[in-house]
Design a protein around this motif. Structure first.
Motif, PDB file in Angstrom:
ATOM      1  N   VAL A  38      41.445  25.906  27.503  1.00 11.34           N
ATOM      2  CA  VAL A  38      42.197  24.747  27.016  1.00 11.34           C
ATOM      3  C   VAL A  38      42.755  25.005  25.618  1.00 11.34           C
ATOM      4  CG1 VAL A  38      42.059  22.280  26.499  1.00 11.34           C
ATOM      5  CG2 VAL A  38      40.734  23.234  28.388  1.00 11.34           C
ATOM      6  N   ILE A  39      41.953  25.644  24.764  1.00 11.63           N
ATOM      7  CA  ILE A  39      42.362  25.922  23.390  1.00 11.63           C
ATOM      8  C   ILE A  39      42.559  27.429  23.251  1.00 11.63           C
ATOM      9  CG2 ILE A  39      41.756  25.673  20.961  1.00 11.63           C
ATOM     10  CD1 ILE A  39      39.847  23.437  21.774  1.00 11.63           C
ATOM     11  N   PRO A  40      43.788  27.895  23.251  1.00 11.85           N
ATOM     12  CA  PRO A  40      44.035  29.334  23.207  1.00 11.85           C
ATOM     13  C   PRO A  40      43.843  29.924  21.817  1.00 11.85           C
ATOM     14  CG  PRO A  40      46.102  28.157  23.161  1.00 11.85           C
ATOM     15  CD  PRO A  40      45.025  27.115  23.332  1.00 11.85           C
ATOM     16  N   ASP A  41      43.777  31.236  21.782  1.00 13.38           N
ATOM     17  CA  ASP A  41      43.725  31.989  20.528  1.00 13.38           C
ATOM     18  C   ASP A  41      42.581  31.562  19.624  1.00 13.38           C
ATOM     19  OD1 ASP A  41      46.009  33.396  21.307  1.00 13.38           O
ATOM     20  OD2 ASP A  41      47.309  31.811  20.541  1.00 13.38           O
ATOM     21  N   ILE A  42      41.374  31.476  20.181  1.00  5.75           N
ATOM     22  CA  ILE A  42      40.196  31.145  19.383  1.00  5.75           C
ATOM     23  C   ILE A  42      39.750  32.400  18.635  1.00  5.75           C
ATOM     24  CG2 ILE A  42      37.807  30.368  19.434  1.00  5.75           C
ATOM     25  CD1 ILE A  42      38.446  29.009  22.102  1.00  5.75           C
ATOM     26  N   PRO A  43      39.710  32.370  17.285  1.00  5.26           N
ATOM     27  CA  PRO A  43      39.262  33.550  16.545  1.00  5.26           C
ATOM     28  C   PRO A  43      37.799  33.865  16.849  1.00  5.26           C
ATOM     29  CG  PRO A  43      40.403  32.011  15.113  1.00  5.26           C
ATOM     30  CD  PRO A  43      40.159  31.299  16.405  1.00  5.26           C
ATOM     31  N   ASN A  44      37.444  35.088  16.613  1.00  5.80           N
ATOM     32  CA  ASN A  44      36.082  35.541  16.867  1.00  5.80           C
ATOM     33  C   ASN A  44      35.165  35.053  15.746  1.00  5.80           C
ATOM     34  OD1 ASN A  44      33.703  37.217  16.925  1.00  5.80           O
ATOM     35  ND2 ASN A  44      34.794  38.478  18.407  1.00  5.80           N
ATOM     36  N   GLY A  45      34.164  34.243  16.097  1.00  6.26           N
ATOM     37  CA  GLY A  45      33.246  33.717  15.087  1.00  6.26           C
ATOM     38  C   GLY A  45      32.449  34.805  14.400  1.00  6.26           C
ATOM     39  N   ASP A  46      32.168  35.886  15.108  1.00  8.61           N
ATOM     40  CA  ASP A  46      31.409  36.989  14.526  1.00  8.61           C
ATOM     41  C   ASP A  46      32.205  37.644  13.397  1.00  8.61           C
ATOM     42  OD1 ASP A  46      29.106  38.919  14.671  1.00  8.61           O
ATOM     43  OD2 ASP A  46      30.745  40.312  15.070  1.00  8.61           O
ATOM     44  N   ALA A  47      33.502  37.834  13.621  1.00 13.15           N
ATOM     45  CA  ALA A  47      34.337  38.449  12.585  1.00 13.15           C
ATOM     46  C   ALA A  47      34.437  37.552  11.362  1.00 13.15           C
ATOM     47  CB  ALA A  47      35.728  38.734  13.152  1.00 13.15           C
ATOM     48  N   GLU A  48      34.505  36.229  11.578  1.00 15.35           N
ATOM     49  CA  GLU A  48      34.588  35.282  10.456  1.00 15.35           C
ATOM     50  C   GLU A  48      33.341  35.350   9.592  1.00 15.35           C
ATOM     51  OE1 GLU A  48      37.277  31.790  12.600  1.00 15.35           O
ATOM     52  OE2 GLU A  48      35.095  31.757  12.774  1.00 15.35           O
ATOM     53  N   LEU A  49      32.170  35.406  10.241  1.00 15.38           N
ATOM     54  CA  LEU A  49      30.915  35.450   9.494  1.00 15.38           C
ATOM     55  C   LEU A  49      30.752  36.788   8.768  1.00 15.38           C
ATOM     56  CD1 LEU A  49      28.400  33.805   8.850  1.00 15.38           C
ATOM     57  CD2 LEU A  49      27.288  34.825  10.834  1.00 15.38           C
ATOM     58  N   ARG A  50      31.121  37.872   9.427  1.00 16.26           N
ATOM     59  CA  ARG A  50      31.033  39.189   8.790  1.00 16.26           C
ATOM     60  C   ARG A  50      31.883  39.235   7.519  1.00 16.26           C
ATOM     61  NH1 ARG A  50      29.619  43.982  11.851  1.00 16.26           N
ATOM     62  NH2 ARG A  50      28.822  43.484  13.922  1.00 16.26           N
ATOM     63  N   LYS A  51      33.050  38.603   7.573  1.00 22.59           N
ATOM     64  CA  LYS A  51      33.946  38.611   6.419  1.00 22.59           C
ATOM     65  C   LYS A  51      33.289  37.955   5.213  1.00 22.59           C
ATOM     66  CE  LYS A  51      38.639  37.291   5.017  1.00 22.59           C
ATOM     67  NZ  LYS A  51      39.904  36.628   5.450  1.00 22.59           N
ATOM     68  N   LEU A  52      32.516  36.895   5.452  1.00 17.40           N
ATOM     69  CA  LEU A  52      31.839  36.198   4.353  1.00 17.40           C
ATOM     70  C   LEU A  52      30.723  37.028   3.742  1.00 17.40           C
ATOM     71  CD1 LEU A  52      31.482  32.517   5.633  1.00 17.40           C
ATOM     72  CD2 LEU A  52      32.902  33.309   3.756  1.00 17.40           C
TER      73      LEU A  52
END
Length: 301
Positions: free
Chosen positions: A48-62
């Motif tokens: 339903v919601i396309p192009d969901i970013p990867n949560g793992d990559a977001e956390l790694r960035k922090l």
């Protein structure tokens, strides 16, 4: 195809069920293939919601590229879900908060649209595995990862939205026994050493803040209310919500401090029982408040 659904269907399934697919041209000259949605009860959010970013990559960035948590939720997905709720001033409760992605999403959404949403994160202090990267980074529990993530995300958001002034502050509470000791014992269990231990009814390891927030809960006041502290006459005086409740938990509170508190006319004033050497001293406190702030309810712990 959706990037998370590459080769989800076999060649034969595509040949047998082409009516379940939608092929759309893209601006680059290619094509996107989507699955028709008929049963919303069985539809995945990423359909339903396309192009969901990867949560793992977001956390790694922090955290400088470190993998501290398995399968963290996506900030953008939660922003989309929270943003679909009418209004911009409500509380988001996450009962299994994990790495605190919900808090991150709430802060970012507030910075983007000027909202005043709040968050409550609930998480058991589950220990990180001894050999995990989180443990090697100094995090003993999942809760510690969540707290660090909120702080880092808040700093990141303040940098990205310098003019928005989003509220990135938070308070941490843990469930524990009450501040008062257990003083009700059957007669046969009472001994001389036990009597000595119950002179004070407050547990020895409790701090001023432990006592203050226990009072807020007792009085039905929100633990989110603004709280300030200042030193008066050598004693620490706490004020909640601009003075709705005032408290001093020092031992031996002098009259000058009591008069200062009474002069601010709080709805509630709270002291330790051990702050007064005698019943006469307690009566004196009552008389001071009757004179300076008769509407204040005085409580002694």
């Amino acid at each position: 195809m959706h990037k998370y659904h590459a080769w989800r269907w076999s060649r034969q399934k595509i040949a047998d069920e082409p009516y379940n697919l939608i092929v759309l041209p893209t601006a680059s000259g290619g094509y996107e293939i989507h699955t028709k949605i008929r049963d919303f009860g069985r539809t995945l959010l990423k359909d339903v919601i396309p192009d969901i970013p990867n949560g793992d990559a977001e956390l790694r960035k922090l955290f400088g590229g470190r993998k501290l948590f398995d399968y963290p939720k996506s900030v953008d997905l939660l922003r989309t879900l929270i943003g679909s709720v009418p209004g911009k001033d409500f509380v988001c409760l996450d009962l299994f908060s994990g790495s605190a992605t919900t808090a991150h999403a709430v802060m970012r959404l507030n910075a983007e649209d000027g909202g005043r949403r709040s968050f409550i994160m609930v998480q058991l202090p589950e220990p990180c595995g001894e050999k995990s990267e989180a443990a090697q980074a100094g995090f003993q529990t999942i809760c510690e990862i969540g707290k660090a993530r909120i702080r880092r995300a808040g700093d990141q958001i303040r940098t990205e939205f310098p003019g928005a002034c989003p509220d990135i502050g938070f308070r941490v509470f843990r469930v524990d026994e009450g501040c008062r000791k257990e003083v009700l014992y059957p007669p046969e269990e009472i001994s001389q050493p036990l009597i000595g231990q119950t002179v004070s009814n407050i547990r020895e390891d409790r701090t001023d803040l432990d006592l203050l927030y226990a009072c807020l809960l007792d009085q039905g006041l929100g633990i989110h209310l603004p709280h300030t502290s200042r030193v008066v006459g050598g004693c620490t005086v706490h004020r909640v919500d601009g003075g709705v409740l005032a408290a001093c938990f020092d031992a031996g509170v002098p009259d000058t401090v009591i008069r200062d508190i009474a002069a601010s006319r709080p709805q509630w004033a709270v002291f330790r029982d051990s702050a007064f050497a005698s019943d006469a001293a307690k009566i004196n406190v009552t008389e001071i408040f009757k004179s300076l702030s008769p509407g204040t309810r005085v409580q002694v712990l």
